[in-house]
Motif scaffolding. Structure first.
Motif, PDB file in Angstrom:
ATOM      1  N   ARG A  51     -28.902  27.402 -51.019  1.00  0.00           N
ATOM      2  CA  ARG A  51     -27.875  27.722 -50.040  1.00  0.00           C
ATOM      3  C   ARG A  51     -26.595  26.959 -50.373  1.00  0.00           C
ATOM      4  NH1 ARG A  51     -25.423  26.465 -45.503  1.00  0.00           N
ATOM      5  NH2 ARG A  51     -25.283  28.001 -43.866  1.00  0.00           N
ATOM      6  N   PRO A  52     -25.441  27.633 -50.337  1.00  0.00           N
ATOM      7  CA  PRO A  52     -24.185  26.918 -50.597  1.00  0.00           C
ATOM      8  C   PRO A  52     -24.006  25.779 -49.584  1.00  0.00           C
ATOM      9  CG  PRO A  52     -23.811  29.293 -50.485  1.00  0.00           C
ATOM     10  CD  PRO A  52     -25.226  29.046 -50.047  1.00  0.00           C
ATOM     11  N   ARG A  53     -23.290  24.770 -49.999  1.00  0.00           N
ATOM     12  CA  ARG A  53     -23.057  23.650 -49.085  1.00  0.00           C
ATOM     13  C   ARG A  53     -22.275  24.115 -47.862  1.00  0.00           C
ATOM     14  NH1 ARG A  53     -18.625  19.528 -51.505  1.00  0.00           N
ATOM     15  NH2 ARG A  53     -18.002  19.409 -49.368  1.00  0.00           N
ATOM     16  N   ASN A  54     -22.401  23.376 -46.795  1.00  0.00           N
ATOM     17  CA  ASN A  54     -21.696  23.713 -45.565  1.00  0.00           C
ATOM     18  C   ASN A  54     -20.190  23.780 -45.813  1.00  0.00           C
ATOM     19  OD1 ASN A  54     -23.809  24.052 -43.742  1.00  0.00           O
ATOM     20  ND2 ASN A  54     -23.988  21.867 -43.376  1.00  0.00           N
ATOM     21  N   ALA A  55     -19.557  24.750 -45.159  1.00  0.00           N
ATOM     22  CA  ALA A  55     -18.116  24.946 -45.279  1.00  0.00           C
ATOM     23  C   ALA A  55     -17.594  25.451 -43.937  1.00  0.00           C
ATOM     24  CB  ALA A  55     -17.818  25.943 -46.392  1.00  0.00           C
ATOM     25  N   TYR A  56     -16.296  25.542 -43.833  1.00  0.00           N
ATOM     26  CA  TYR A  56     -15.657  25.952 -42.583  1.00  0.00           C
ATOM     27  C   TYR A  56     -16.214  27.276 -42.062  1.00  0.00           C
ATOM     28  CZ  TYR A  56     -11.937  26.780 -39.188  1.00  0.00           C
ATOM     29  OH  TYR A  56     -11.247  27.010 -38.027  1.00  0.00           O
ATOM     30  N   GLY A  57     -16.390  28.242 -42.923  1.00  0.00           N
ATOM     31  CA  GLY A  57     -16.828  29.563 -42.497  1.00  0.00           C
ATOM     32  C   GLY A  57     -18.324  29.743 -42.402  1.00  0.00           C
ATOM     33  N   ASP A  58     -19.098  28.738 -42.803  1.00  0.00           N
ATOM     34  CA  ASP A  58     -20.560  28.862 -42.815  1.00  0.00           C
ATOM     35  C   ASP A  58     -21.182  27.469 -42.683  1.00  0.00           C
ATOM     36  OD1 ASP A  58     -23.156  29.808 -43.095  1.00  0.00           O
ATOM     37  OD2 ASP A  58     -23.045  29.905 -45.275  1.00  0.00           O
ATOM     38  N   LEU A  59     -21.455  27.077 -41.451  1.00  0.00           N
ATOM     39  CA  LEU A  59     -21.957  25.741 -41.154  1.00  0.00           C
ATOM     40  C   LEU A  59     -23.356  25.846 -40.541  1.00  0.00           C
ATOM     41  CD1 LEU A  59     -21.242  22.673 -40.881  1.00  0.00           C
ATOM     42  CD2 LEU A  59     -20.412  23.222 -38.586  1.00  0.00           C
ATOM     43  N   LEU A  60     -24.342  25.256 -41.210  1.00  0.00           N
ATOM     44  CA  LEU A  60     -25.725  25.230 -40.724  1.00  0.00           C
ATOM     45  C   LEU A  60     -26.122  23.774 -40.529  1.00  0.00           C
ATOM     46  CD1 LEU A  60     -28.616  26.374 -40.208  1.00  0.00           C
ATOM     47  CD2 LEU A  60     -28.966  26.216 -42.682  1.00  0.00           C
ATOM     48  N   LEU A  61     -26.516  23.430 -39.309  1.00  0.00           N
ATOM     49  CA  LEU A  61     -26.905  22.057 -39.001  1.00  0.00           C
ATOM     50  C   LEU A  61     -28.256  22.037 -38.300  1.00  0.00           C
ATOM     51  CD1 LEU A  61     -23.484  20.772 -37.609  1.00  0.00           C
ATOM     52  CD2 LEU A  61     -24.426  20.394 -39.895  1.00  0.00           C
ATOM     53  N   GLY A  62     -29.053  21.038 -38.631  1.00  0.00           N
ATOM     54  CA  GLY A  62     -30.302  20.813 -37.930  1.00  0.00           C
ATOM     55  C   GLY A  62     -30.036  20.043 -36.652  1.00  0.00           C
ATOM     56  N   ILE A  63     -30.851  20.310 -35.646  1.00  0.00           N
ATOM     57  CA  ILE A  63     -30.763  19.588 -34.372  1.00  0.00           C
ATOM     58  C   ILE A  63     -31.896  18.564 -34.361  1.00  0.00           C
ATOM     59  CG2 ILE A  63     -30.866  19.767 -31.860  1.00  0.00           C
ATOM     60  CD1 ILE A  63     -30.116  22.794 -32.240  1.00  0.00           C
ATOM     61  N   GLU A  64     -31.534  17.301 -34.287  1.00  0.00           N
ATOM     62  CA  GLU A  64     -32.514  16.219 -34.280  1.00  0.00           C
ATOM     63  C   GLU A  64     -32.497  15.528 -32.936  1.00  0.00           C
ATOM     64  OE1 GLU A  64     -32.212  12.888 -37.098  1.00  0.00           O
ATOM     65  OE2 GLU A  64     -32.923  14.291 -38.610  1.00  0.00           O
ATOM     66  N   ALA A  65     -33.681  15.275 -32.372  1.00  0.00           N
ATOM     67  CA  ALA A  65     -33.780  14.525 -31.119  1.00  0.00           C
ATOM     68  C   ALA A  65     -33.452  13.064 -31.401  1.00  0.00           C
ATOM     69  CB  ALA A  65     -35.181  14.651 -30.543  1.00  0.00           C
ATOM     70  N   LEU A  66     -32.518  12.510 -30.656  1.00  0.00           N
ATOM     71  CA  LEU A  66     -32.131  11.115 -30.860  1.00  0.00           C
ATOM     72  C   LEU A  66     -33.281  10.162 -30.567  1.00  0.00           C
ATOM     73  CD1 LEU A  66     -28.506  10.879 -29.419  1.00  0.00           C
ATOM     74  CD2 LEU A  66     -29.235  10.514 -31.773  1.00  0.00           C
ATOM     75  N   ALA A  67     -34.106  10.497 -29.582  1.00  0.00           N
ATOM     76  CA  ALA A  67     -35.163   9.583 -29.146  1.00  0.00           C
ATOM     77  C   ALA A  67     -36.177   9.281 -30.241  1.00  0.00           C
ATOM     78  CB  ALA A  67     -35.872  10.148 -27.913  1.00  0.00           C
ATOM     79  N   ASP A  68     -36.506  10.293 -31.065  1.00  0.00           N
ATOM     80  CA  ASP A  68     -37.571  10.080 -32.051  1.00  0.00           C
ATOM     81  C   ASP A  68     -37.257  10.618 -33.448  1.00  0.00           C
ATOM     82  OD1 ASP A  68     -37.814  12.811 -31.715  1.00  0.00           O
ATOM     83  OD2 ASP A  68     -39.686  12.700 -30.592  1.00  0.00           O
TER      84      ASP A  68
END
Length: 174
Positions: A51-68
């Motif tokens: 997958r191409p690296r994140n960029a302005y037009g295509d941003l994919l981020l994981g959601i991580e729980a801060l607690a654990d």
């Protein structure tokens, strides 16, 4: 990394493929999501690696729980163009034990705040199946408003469903 009260958002990579594969093969998680043909975990790893690296037009981020530190879902801002200042948002929580505890709402606020403040977006849009009441409640909590209805565009279990288009302007984020 965008930081919320309950979650942090971070780049995803091949190490996240097992979780992504598991979520995408869970009928309850995918109930109201557009799904594709089944993929092997190896195919998901390859997709993540290539997958191409994140960029302005295509941003994919994981959601991580801060607690654990558990990866619990993902969020995407797509089709953004600096000239228009609008992006399309997709989100889902794959770890069902985190459902109904405020994580999705916090992730929505966090990604929208990031989009408005760091990316200088003016508007974030999304679509949601009319029957996905839990998701609609989350979107409305952070300020999204219904802007239109797409008739019979989503099929599940032999039935056609409508979808709402929803939008959030930078000044409306709650």
């Amino acid at each position: 990394m965008p930081l919320g009260e309950l979650v942090t958002l971070r780049a995803m990579g091949p190490a996240d493929a097992d979780a992504l594969w598991r979520w995408n093969h869970d009928p309850e998680v995918m109930r109201w999501m557009d799904d594709t043909y089944p993929h092997s975990v190896e195919q998901v790893r390859k997709w993540q690696a290539e997958r191409p690296r994140n960029a302005y037009g295509d941003l994919l981020l994981g959601i991580e729980a801060l607690a654990d530190g558990t990866l619990i879902g993902l969020v995407m801002l797509q089709d953004a163009e600096p000239e228009k200042g609008i992006a399309k948002l997709d989100i889902y929580l794959g770890e069902k034990s985190y459902w109904g505890k405020g994580y999705a709402t916090d992730a929505m606020r966090t990604i929208c705040r990031y989009g408005f403040e760091d990316m200088r977006l003016h508007k974030v849009t999304l679509t949601v199946v009319t029957e996905n009441h839990a998701a609609r409640r989350v979107y409305e909590k952070v300020g999204f408003v219904e802007e239109g209805r797409l008739r019979q565009v989503f099929r599940r279990d032999g039935k056609w469903y409508d979808m709402f288009t929803m939008g959030l302007l930078a000044s409306e984020l709650r």
